[in-house]
Design a protein around this motif. Structure first.
Motif: not given
Length: 220
Positions: A3, A6, A29, A31-32, A39, A44, A47-49
């Motif tokens: 995104c 992100c 970090s 990667d969901a 996640a 979650i 993004y980003p959260t």
């Protein structure tokens, strides 16, 4: 990672992590899209959260998503949860060097306490509790906190101007200036903090005493 927000955050977050390295704060970090189970566990939704974990419990980061803002927030958390400086008993030169003069502290706070036979264990602990409260209140300051039994270091007491009004007594010593202020009033956290505020704010008149005398090695 795909995104737009992100991609904007990633280099700022990486730089914040680099600058905070070694402070006790850890940034990572995930990667969901790969760690989908993780996640889902933390619910979650977008993004980003950013989540902040304290003792394993997460809460959302609500600050600005800039390097400086992330660093400032994390440093505040470090200060908030940091351990206060250790209150050391002075047995001899080693404790004085570590707690005060070796890598000179801005200020050293020395408490001269009555003999334990005069106060009992509970009385001694009550005095130490007052000093620990002071150390906790000023844990962000480059100050050292020491205590010793009254009359165990007569040359040191003479140099610092302690005596004539009994124990307990508190002295604020500035090693870089060889200057001292003897706290007056009752031995309490509030009175000691008042003295420290006057000293650090330039409202107290220190006495220049020159280098401290060599302290004796005493038995614990």
């Amino acid at each position: 990672p795909w995104c737009g927000h992100c991609k904007q955050l990633a280099p700022k977050f990486k730089e914040a992590a680099a600058q905070l390295r070694g402070t006790g704060a850890k940034l990572g970090s995930v990667d969901a899209t790969v760690e989908q189970e993780l996640a889902q566990r933390y619910e979650i939704r977008g993004y980003p959260t950013l989540l902040v974990f304290r003792n394993g419990e997460p809460e959302p980061y609500q600050g600005q998503r800039e390097t400086s803002s992330i660093i400032e927030y994390m440093e505040e958390q470090i200060d908030m949860f940091a351990e206060p400086p250790e209150l050391k008993e002075l047995f001899g030169p080693d404790e004085l060097e570590v707690g005060c003069t070796g890598e000179p502290k801005q200020l050293c706070i020395l408490a001269f306490l009555p003999h334990i036979l005069d106060t009992g264990a509970s009385g001694r602990e009550a005095y130490l509790a007052e000093m620990r409260e002071v150390a906790k209140a000023y844990k962000k300051r480059p100050w050292g906190f020491l205590w010793l039994e009254g009359a165990s270091q007569p040359k040191l007491e003479t140099a610092l101007g302690v005596g004539g009004f009994g124990y307990p007594a508190t002295v604020v010593y500035a090693p870089k200036k060889d200057a001292v202020v003897v706290a007056k009033g009752t031995f309490s956290a509030s009175e000691i903090k008042d003295t420290l505020e006057r000293v650090s704010g330039g409202r107290a008149r220190p006495q220049i005493i020159g280098p401290l005398p060599e302290v004796l090695e005493v038995q614990p």
